[in-house]
Design a protein around this motif. Structure first.
Motif, PDB file in Angstrom:
ATOM      1  N   MET A  27     -15.448 -44.973 -17.299  1.00  0.00           N
ATOM      2  CA  MET A  27     -15.395 -44.500 -18.679  1.00  0.00           C
ATOM      3  C   MET A  27     -15.279 -42.982 -18.729  1.00  0.00           C
ATOM      4  N   GLN A  28     -15.974 -42.290 -17.829  1.00  0.00           N
ATOM      5  CA  GLN A  28     -15.878 -40.834 -17.790  1.00  0.00           C
ATOM      6  C   GLN A  28     -14.511 -40.384 -17.279  1.00  0.00           C
ATOM      7  N   ILE A  29     -13.955 -41.104 -16.323  1.00  0.00           N
ATOM      8  CA  ILE A  29     -12.604 -40.779 -15.855  1.00  0.00           C
ATOM      9  C   ILE A  29     -11.619 -40.912 -17.009  1.00  0.00           C
ATOM     10  N   ALA A  30     -11.759 -41.975 -17.786  1.00  0.00           N
ATOM     11  CA  ALA A  30     -10.881 -42.183 -18.941  1.00  0.00           C
ATOM     12  C   ALA A  30     -11.022 -41.051 -19.942  1.00  0.00           C
ATOM     13  N   ARG A  31     -12.257 -40.619 -20.138  1.00  0.00           N
ATOM     14  CA  ARG A  31     -12.495 -39.523 -21.075  1.00  0.00           C
ATOM     15  C   ARG A  31     -11.812 -38.243 -20.604  1.00  0.00           C
ATOM     16  N   GLY A  32     -11.929 -37.939 -19.307  1.00  0.00           N
ATOM     17  CA  GLY A  32     -11.292 -36.745 -18.779  1.00  0.00           C
ATOM     18  C   GLY A  32      -9.779 -36.793 -18.911  1.00  0.00           C
ATOM     19  N   LEU A  33      -9.180 -37.951 -18.667  1.00  0.00           N
ATOM     20  CA  LEU A  33      -7.731 -38.080 -18.818  1.00  0.00           C
ATOM     21  C   LEU A  33      -7.310 -37.892 -20.268  1.00  0.00           C
ATOM     22  N   ALA A  34      -8.126 -38.377 -21.205  1.00  0.00           N
ATOM     23  CA  ALA A  34      -7.808 -38.184 -22.619  1.00  0.00           C
ATOM     24  C   ALA A  34      -7.868 -36.712 -22.998  1.00  0.00           C
ATOM     25  N   ILE A  35      -8.856 -35.982 -22.456  1.00  0.00           N
ATOM     26  CA  ILE A  35      -8.932 -34.539 -22.708  1.00  0.00           C
ATOM     27  C   ILE A  35      -7.696 -33.850 -22.155  1.00  0.00           C
ATOM     28  N   LEU A  36      -7.297 -34.238 -20.951  1.00  0.00           N
ATOM     29  CA  LEU A  36      -6.100 -33.644 -20.343  1.00  0.00           C
ATOM     30  C   LEU A  36      -4.863 -33.946 -21.188  1.00  0.00           C
ATOM     31  N   ALA A  37      -4.754 -35.173 -21.678  1.00  0.00           N
ATOM     32  CA  ALA A  37      -3.602 -35.563 -22.496  1.00  0.00           C
ATOM     33  C   ALA A  37      -3.552 -34.795 -23.802  1.00  0.00           C
ATOM     34  N   SER A  38      -4.702 -34.443 -24.336  1.00  0.00           N
ATOM     35  CA  SER A  38      -4.738 -33.787 -25.646  1.00  0.00           C
ATOM     36  C   SER A  38      -4.333 -32.327 -25.589  1.00  0.00           C
ATOM     37  N   TYR A  39      -4.236 -31.757 -24.396  1.00  0.00           N
ATOM     38  CA  TYR A  39      -3.861 -30.353 -24.260  1.00  0.00           C
ATOM     39  C   TYR A  39      -2.509 -30.223 -23.553  1.00  0.00           C
ATOM     40  N   GLY A  40      -1.520 -30.907 -24.094  1.00  0.00           N
ATOM     41  CA  GLY A  40      -0.149 -30.728 -23.639  1.00  0.00           C
ATOM     42  C   GLY A  40       0.244 -31.518 -22.416  1.00  0.00           C
ATOM     43  N   HIS A  41      -0.596 -32.459 -21.957  1.00  0.00           N
ATOM     44  CA  HIS A  41      -0.275 -33.226 -20.757  1.00  0.00           C
ATOM     45  C   HIS A  41      -0.201 -34.724 -21.045  1.00  0.00           C
ATOM     46  N   PHE A  42       0.177 -35.078 -22.267  1.00  0.00           N
ATOM     47  CA  PHE A  42       0.248 -36.496 -22.590  1.00  0.00           C
ATOM     48  C   PHE A  42       1.290 -37.199 -21.716  1.00  0.00           C
ATOM     49  N   ASP A  43       2.462 -36.604 -21.541  1.00  0.00           N
ATOM     50  CA  ASP A  43       3.504 -37.243 -20.737  1.00  0.00           C
ATOM     51  C   ASP A  43       3.036 -37.453 -19.301  1.00  0.00           C
ATOM     52  N   THR A  44       2.323 -36.469 -18.741  1.00  0.00           N
ATOM     53  CA  THR A  44       1.822 -36.616 -17.380  1.00  0.00           C
ATOM     54  C   THR A  44       0.817 -37.750 -17.283  1.00  0.00           C
ATOM     55  N   VAL A  45      -0.129 -37.808 -18.231  1.00  0.00           N
ATOM     56  CA  VAL A  45      -1.135 -38.874 -18.222  1.00  0.00           C
ATOM     57  C   VAL A  45      -0.472 -40.228 -18.423  1.00  0.00           C
ATOM     58  N   ARG A  46       0.510 -40.291 -19.291  1.00  0.00           N
ATOM     59  CA  ARG A  46       1.188 -41.574 -19.541  1.00  0.00           C
ATOM     60  C   ARG A  46       1.942 -42.046 -18.305  1.00  0.00           C
ATOM     61  N   GLU A  47       2.705 -41.139 -17.686  1.00  0.00           N
ATOM     62  CA  GLU A  47       3.551 -41.544 -16.561  1.00  0.00           C
ATOM     63  C   GLU A  47       2.761 -41.756 -15.279  1.00  0.00           C
ATOM     64  N   ARG A  48       1.740 -40.904 -15.031  1.00  0.00           N
ATOM     65  CA  ARG A  48       1.015 -40.979 -13.767  1.00  0.00           C
ATOM     66  C   ARG A  48      -0.130 -41.996 -13.789  1.00  0.00           C
ATOM     67  N   PHE A  49      -0.658 -42.302 -14.980  1.00  0.00           N
ATOM     68  CA  PHE A  49      -1.843 -43.161 -15.039  1.00  0.00           C
ATOM     69  C   PHE A  49      -1.656 -44.364 -15.967  1.00  0.00           C
ATOM     70  N   LEU A  50      -1.350 -44.139 -17.229  1.00  0.00           N
ATOM     71  CA  LEU A  50      -1.313 -45.258 -18.174  1.00  0.00           C
ATOM     72  C   LEU A  50      -0.274 -46.308 -17.795  1.00  0.00           C
ATOM     73  N   GLN A  51       0.906 -45.866 -17.410  1.00  0.00           N
ATOM     74  CA  GLN A  51       1.960 -46.827 -17.077  1.00  0.00           C
ATOM     75  C   GLN A  51       1.627 -47.645 -15.825  1.00  0.00           C
ATOM     76  N   PRO A  52       1.332 -47.014 -14.682  1.00  0.00           N
ATOM     77  CA  PRO A  52       1.032 -47.827 -13.490  1.00  0.00           C
ATOM     78  C   PRO A  52      -0.282 -48.592 -13.602  1.00  0.00           C
ATOM     79  N   TRP A  53      -1.301 -48.006 -14.202  1.00  0.00           N
ATOM     80  CA  TRP A  53      -2.572 -48.720 -14.315  1.00  0.00           C
ATOM     81  C   TRP A  53      -2.446 -49.941 -15.221  1.00  0.00           C
ATOM     82  N   SER A  54      -1.752 -49.805 -16.337  1.00  0.00           N
ATOM     83  CA  SER A  54      -1.668 -50.918 -17.288  1.00  0.00           C
ATOM     84  C   SER A  54      -0.854 -52.089 -16.753  1.00  0.00           C
ATOM     85  N   GLU A  55       0.022 -51.847 -15.785  1.00  0.00           N
ATOM     86  CA  GLU A  55       0.787 -52.951 -15.215  1.00  0.00           C
ATOM     87  C   GLU A  55       0.125 -53.534 -13.971  1.00  0.00           C
ATOM     88  N   GLY A  56      -1.023 -52.984 -13.570  1.00  0.00           N
ATOM     89  CA  GLY A  56      -1.764 -53.526 -12.442  1.00  0.00           C
ATOM     90  C   GLY A  56      -1.385 -52.953 -11.101  1.00  0.00           C
TER      91      GLY A  56
END
Length: 702
Positions: A419-448
């Motif tokens: 949960m804390q890792i998720a929180r840190g990634l959300a903070i990173l995404a909110s400061y101009g790194h949404f594309d990085t968080v989406r491509e490096r984490f959300l996309q591969p993690w959500s597909e398993g």
């Protein structure tokens, strides 16, 4: 799949393997038919005291702050709560462009306020709409597109509509202008008003179709004095803050000053100057590489016991190449061995952005123990801004090993650490790194691609993102893309996303897309469980918002003249049973009734349809019995509550169905109650309510 036992290879798995991975993750973390228990408990602990309203901050409230009220709605769409309207109207510092924007709204019925976040666009929009349309204010979903707003959205006469975070999407400027013109015409013809906020212009700002205004926040002094701060103190505070501080931070400072705090104390409690504090810390000539990496790691692991944190940090530092010493690289000589004193923990003095707190925590432990030394940032504001400052000063070479370390850590971490890792990634995404968080984490993690624990963490990242206004709209769109994906694991990740904080903030989107998954999935059980969990969560947090789910189910049962009518009715009724059957200590429906008796007619109407539909009647008897028993044992006046339920059911059932219900439910209660007092009580009350009318005595013939 064995990813839960250790690191999984960073390779994508095939689509026919991911459903099994998702099911294993649900078994591992308690996310089965009994609900998202473990993760939801952690979710509630984190989101209980989190400041989710009144600004765009994502940090946890200070220890002295009041927690968010249990009954406070966090809903961002639908009718704007009266308390939010009153707050926006009562403490509004009028920006320079307000008069021009108001004139544009009156003339065109639609305006766009665009620009950076933290300028008070939502507050300005509420004030403008209230002035133009005092009848009702409705917040629309940021997931809507311009095309749908212009073609499908229903606008009612006299209403004001607010849409925060809209994006033009893939439309070119010329196409966007054309669609905006159609949108303005629809709103004008309906006699309604619409204010849209966005980070960028939706078309050509010079277009006459819809007026655009690049929004700037009001002056710091004006904001402070509007909130009740004395003029002289406001001037002193403005000198310290400048004119670029986000409006939400200025408002928080004003609240502390009005409460009696001194300026220095208020600045410290609100974390003002956090960016300057971090920059000064980084520029200190005594700063070491290890300390910088420690701050980067703590962004994702704040609050962890010191020894546990050091074990994770050791894996990170081992993966970062040691800097070459002068002259050593060319000659190929090995670096000198580290001295013992070089491995000392960093000094935790007043200049450090990290401090140690004694906390009782169960993070990474099965059994809570005594207070332990836990690492935290100096203030919540430092935690929120450290990612932004590190991103400004360090490039890809700095972040690449950290991202690799996160992929490894999430696969071996417990639920609270994830949960804390998720929180840190959300903070990173909110400061101009949404594309990085989406491509490096959300996309591969959500597909398993990184195993079960990473898969179940992806929705948590979206939860935290939805709690941060600048990227909330992108979080909603991410979950919708998952719901529409061809990948089964992503569709199940969407179920988890909508069952949590995103569903709390955007319940209309959650019910819409969970219904989409119920009707399109070969096995809709995951979506049914998710909607039931969302209902239970809303009952716990804000019971008034839970009614929206009942109303949505009622509408789907009312509009059932479709080609697949029988199948859709059955799916809807099974969904009703899942919602009413979800339970913790007591069924959520029972807690809902005890909190809001005025919602009983909506609930009784759904029960009536289920009780009349023979394929689900037996299941309906069972869920109804559990609800009545819970109300009978938990309520202070069980007879009164049970009689109210009986009267509502009697009113909702068609007359010809009342006697079959009475007879069938009587047999069911006798079979289930086993002589219990509650069973006898509810049976006697219901039989009294549904007692057949006495025959009319005919006069005797003479």
């Amino acid at each position: 799949m064995t990813a839960v036992d250790g690191p999984a290879p960073a390779t994508a798995r095939s689509s026919d393997e991911t459903p099994e991975g998702a099911r294993e993750a649900r078994r591992e973390y308690g996310q089965d038919q009994q609900g998202l228990r473990q993760d939801q408990q952690v979710f509630n602990r984190f989101f209980g005291p989190v400041l989710l309203t009144g600004g765009s901050t994502l940090g946890v409230a200070n220890a002295g702050d009041e927690p968010v009220a249990k009954a406070a709605s966090r809903r961002m769409t639908g009718p704007v709560p009266a308390v939010e309207i009153a707050s926006a109207l009562g403490r509004y510092a009028v920006p320079a462009l307000h008069t021009r924007a108001m004139a544009g709204l009156r003339a065109h019925h639609v305006v766009v306020l665009y620009g950076e976040g933290g300028t008070g666009r939502r507050t300005a929009a509420i004030n403008m709409l209230h002035a133009a349309a005092p009848r009702s204010l409705v917040a629309l979903s940021p997931a809507e597109t311009l095309d749908k707003l212009a073609a499908d959205q229903v606008y009612r006469e006299g209403n004001g509509y607010l849409l925060c975070g809209l994006s033009a999407g893939d439309l070119q400027a010329e196409a966007a202008d054309f669609v905006l013109g159609r949108l303005a015409l629809r709103v004008q013809e309906a006699g309604a008003w619409l204010v849209i906020t966005s980070q960028a212009a939706l078309g050509d700002p010079r277009s006459a179709a819809v007026p655009h205004f690049r929004w700037e926040r009001p002056g710091t002094v004006a904001v402070l004095t509007t909130h009740g701060v004395a003029a002289e103190l406001a001037e002193s505070a403005a000198e310290r803050l400048g004119e670029t501080t986000p409006l939400s931070d200025v408002v928080r400072l004003a609240e502390h000053l009005v409460a009696g705090s001194g300026l220095e104390d208020a600045l410290g409690r609100t974390g003002m100057g956090a960016a300057e504090q971090i920059e000064s810390w980084l520029d200190d000539e005594r700063r070491t590489d290890e300390e910088v990496l420690e701050a980067a790691a703590l962004l994702f692991l704040e609050g962890m016991p010191e020894q546990r944190f050091e074990a994770h940090l050791a894996r990170l530092t081992a993966g970062v190449p040691a800097p070459e010493q002068e002259g050593a690289g060319d000659q190929g000589t090995p670096l000198p061995a580290r001295r013992l004193l070089d491995g000392r923990r960093p000094r935790r003095d007043a200049r450090s952005i990290i401090k140690v707190e004694e906390r009782i925590t169960d993070m990474d432990l099965d059994v809570p123990g005594p207070p332990r030394r836990c690492l935290v940032f100096r203030s919540p504001a430092v935690h929120e801004r450290v990612g932004a400052e590190l991103s400004l000063q360090f490039g890809e070479r700095f972040w690449e090993p950290i991202f690799t370390w996160l992929h490894e850590t999430v696969q071996i971490a417990d639920v609270e650490t994830r949960m804390q890792i998720a929180r840190g990634l959300a903070i990173l995404a909110s400061y101009g790194h949404f594309d990085t968080v989406r491509e490096r984490f959300l996309q591969p993690w959500s597909e398993g691609a990184y195993g079960a624990r990473a898969w179940v963490t992806a929705p948590k990242v979206v939860w935290w993102m939805s709690a941060h206004d600048p990227i909330a709209a992108m979080a909603v769109r991410t979950a919708i893309r998952w719901a529409r994906s061809n990948n089964p694991a992503r569709r199940q990740a969407a179920c988890l996303a909508f069952a949590g904080e995103m569903g709390v903030r955007y319940p209309a989107d959650a019910t819409k897309w969970l219904w989409h998954l119920v009707t399109t999935e070969p096995e809709p059980g995951e979506a049914q469980v998710a909607l039931a969990q969302l209902y239970a969560l809303l009952v716990e947090i804000a019971p008034a918002d839970a009614r929206a789910i009942l109303a949505d189910l009622g509408r789907r049962l009312a509009h059932r003249q479709t080609a697949d009518r029988r199948e859709r009715i059955l799916k809807t009724l099974l969904l009703v049973m899942a919602v009413f059957g979800v339970s913790g200590d007591h069924p959520a429906a029972a807690r809902h009734l005890l909190a809001r008796a005025e919602d009983l007619p909506d609930m009784a109407a759904l029960w009536a349809v289920a009780l009349c539909h023979r394929p689900v009647r037996s299941a309906a008897f069972g869920v109804l019995y559990d609800l009545l028993c819970a109300v009978g044992t938990a309520g202070r006046t069980p007879e009164e509550h049970l009689r109210m339920i009986g009267d509502a059911l009697h009113e909702a059932l068609p007359e010809h169905e009342r006697e079959p219900f009475r007879a069938g439910f009587e047999r069911y209660v006798i079979r289930r109650r086993a002589g219990g007092d509650t069973g006898r009580l509810l049976l006697s009350i219901l039989l009294n309510v549904f007692r057949p009318p006495a025959p009319v005595a005919l006069p005797e013939r003479r």
